[in-house]
Design a protein around this motif. Structure first.
Motif, PDB file in Angstrom:
ATOM      1  N   ASP A   1       0.791  -1.075  -0.061  1.00 50.65           N
ATOM      2  CA  ASP A   1       0.073  -0.024   0.097  1.00 50.65           C
ATOM      3  C   ASP A   1       0.652   1.224  -0.053  1.00 50.65           C
ATOM      4  OD1 ASP A   1      -0.772   0.170   3.508  1.00 50.65           O
ATOM      5  OD2 ASP A   1       1.014  -0.096   2.428  1.00 50.65           O
TER       6      ASP A   1
ATOM      7  N   TRP B   1      -7.488   1.606  -7.256  1.00 50.11           N
ATOM      8  CA  TRP B   1      -6.625   2.285  -6.219  1.00 50.11           C
ATOM      9  C   TRP B   1      -6.299   3.752  -6.727  1.00 50.11           C
ATOM     10  CZ3 TRP B   1      -1.039   0.562  -4.383  1.00 50.11           C
ATOM     11  CH2 TRP B   1      -0.595   1.248  -3.395  1.00 50.11           C
TER      12      TRP B   1
ATOM     13  N   LEU C   1      -9.596  -5.230  -3.633  1.00 51.60           N
ATOM     14  CA  LEU C   1      -9.469  -4.952  -2.520  1.00 51.60           C
ATOM     15  C   LEU C   1      -8.794  -6.029  -1.614  1.00 51.60           C
ATOM     16  CD1 LEU C   1      -9.651  -2.517  -0.398  1.00 51.60           C
ATOM     17  CD2 LEU C   1     -11.736  -3.483  -0.065  1.00 51.60           C
ATOM     18  N   ASP C   2      -9.311  -7.378  -1.731  1.00 52.96           N
ATOM     19  CA  ASP C   2      -8.944  -8.274  -1.025  1.00 52.96           C
ATOM     20  C   ASP C   2      -7.523  -8.636  -1.347  1.00 52.96           C
ATOM     21  OD1 ASP C   2     -11.117  -8.907   0.082  1.00 52.96           O
ATOM     22  OD2 ASP C   2     -11.908 -10.629  -1.335  1.00 52.96           O
TER      23      ASP C   2
ATOM     24  N   VAL D   1      -5.260  -5.882   0.068  1.00 54.56           N
ATOM     25  CA  VAL D   1      -5.188  -6.077   1.650  1.00 54.56           C
ATOM     26  C   VAL D   1      -4.114  -7.388   1.929  1.00 54.56           C
ATOM     27  CG1 VAL D   1      -6.262  -7.050   3.847  1.00 54.56           C
ATOM     28  CG2 VAL D   1      -7.287  -5.163   2.303  1.00 54.56           C
TER      29      VAL D   1
ATOM     30  N   THR E   1      -1.334  -4.839   3.614  1.00 58.26           N
ATOM     31  CA  THR E   1      -1.593  -4.961   5.092  1.00 58.26           C
ATOM     32  C   THR E   1      -1.361  -6.061   5.774  1.00 58.26           C
ATOM     33  OG1 THR E   1      -3.443  -3.266   4.505  1.00 58.26           O
ATOM     34  CG2 THR E   1      -3.499  -4.311   6.849  1.00 58.26           C
TER      35      THR E   1
ATOM     36  N   CYS F   1      -4.228   5.007   0.881  1.00 56.05           N
ATOM     37  CA  CYS F   1      -4.397   3.740   1.022  1.00 56.05           C
ATOM     38  C   CYS F   1      -5.806   3.173   0.355  1.00 56.05           C
ATOM     39  CB  CYS F   1      -4.540   3.455   2.757  1.00 56.05           C
ATOM     40  SG  CYS F   1      -5.004   1.708   3.200  1.00 56.05           S
TER      41      CYS F   1
ATOM     42  N   LEU G   1      -7.337   0.673   1.176  1.00 61.26           N
ATOM     43  CA  LEU G   1      -8.446   0.277   2.217  1.00 61.26           C
ATOM     44  C   LEU G   1      -9.253   1.462   2.806  1.00 61.26           C
ATOM     45  CD1 LEU G   1      -9.742  -1.744   3.919  1.00 61.26           C
ATOM     46  CD2 LEU G   1      -7.707  -1.709   5.678  1.00 61.26           C
TER      47      LEU G   1
ATOM     48  N   VAL H   1     -14.098  -4.399   4.114  1.00 69.99           N
ATOM     49  CA  VAL H   1     -13.282  -3.160   4.726  1.00 69.99           C
ATOM     50  C   VAL H   1     -13.614  -3.492   6.071  1.00 69.99           C
ATOM     51  CG1 VAL H   1     -13.297  -0.763   5.382  1.00 69.99           C
ATOM     52  CG2 VAL H   1     -13.857  -1.404   2.786  1.00 69.99           C
TER      53      VAL H   1
ATOM     54  N   ALA I   1     -10.941  -6.065   7.309  1.00 71.80           N
ATOM     55  CA  ALA I   1      -9.469  -5.682   7.372  1.00 71.80           C
ATOM     56  C   ALA I   1      -9.405  -4.991   8.304  1.00 71.80           C
ATOM     57  CB  ALA I   1      -9.262  -5.176   5.677  1.00 71.80           C
TER      58      ALA I   1
END
Length: 219
Positions: A7, A41, A79-80, A83, A87, A123, A125, A143, A146
């Motif tokens: 990220d 993103w 998104l998954d 992450v 993250t 970020c 997320l 979300v 996460a």
């Protein structure tokens, strides 16, 4: 470890070449996911068109939908992927450290990535949390999951540090974990418009100082 983005630095924008085949699995899924992350993103969910996704991945709309689902499903998969590659990877690396060091290292990396974000894309997320549509329960759940993962990392580190005496017990670990999560969110949002070292470090430093045992702070 999942190959993909972190990220802080967007990967080179991958564009698939060659025949756009109807059979959806005749491509490198990880490369396609990187491309989806790049689009969502940098632009956000609403501003990203299906044409953008087609151009970036090199796949037809039918191939994308057959492999991943509709636009919202594509966004959730991206998104998954983000992450897990960013993250979650950071959490795994920090979990190998001593509790207080782990939390400090986590925020050190967040500060570096926030300040190195020349495109000010922030970020993904946090962006997803701010952009989540009220009727998109699946995205909001992703979300929430996460963010809970982040809070759990803080909580477990804090409990371990309190048990060993390296982190203050003046506050409940649960409250400190929520505080750190709030600091993290604040830094990531501030960095979108004011990526100033003094500002961001000034937000994080008091939160980290609060974790030290009273005797250490007095010293």
């Amino acid at each position: 470890m999942t190959r993909g983005t972190t990220d802080g630095k967007m990967p080179p924008a991958p564009i698939l070449t060659g025949n756009r085949m109807a059979r959806p699995r005749e491509f490198d899924e990880q490369v396609v996911l990187d491309a989806l992350v790049h689009c969502f993103w940098s632009r956000g969910y609403e501003a990203t068109s299906v044409r953008d996704l087609i151009e970036r991945t090199g796949l037809t709309g039918a191939s994308l939908y057959n492999a991943f689902g509709d636009k919202r499903a594509l966004y959730r998969r991206a998104l998954d992927h983000y992450v897990e590659a960013g993250t979650a990877d950071r959490i795994r690396r920090c979990e190998a450290m001593e509790p207080l060091q782990a939390i400090r290292a986590f925020f050190d990396e967040i500060l570096r990535r926030s300040l190195d974000d020349g495109e000010r894309k922030g970020c993904m997320l946090v962006n997803a949390a701010l952009e989540a549509a009220p009727d998109d329960e699946a995205s909001r759940a992703a979300v929430t999951g996460a963010l809970l993962r982040l809070e759990t990392f803080f909580l477990e580190s804090l409990r371990e540090g309190q048990a060993s005496g390296t982190i203050t017990s003046a506050f409940a670990a649960e409250d400190l974990a929520r505080h750190l999560l709030g600091v993290l969110m604040g830094v990531r949002v501030l960095a979108r418009t004011r990526p100033e070292p003094a500002l961001l470090a000034g937000v994080v430093a008091p939160a980290l100082a609060l974790l030290e045992p009273v005797r250490a702070r007095q010293g």
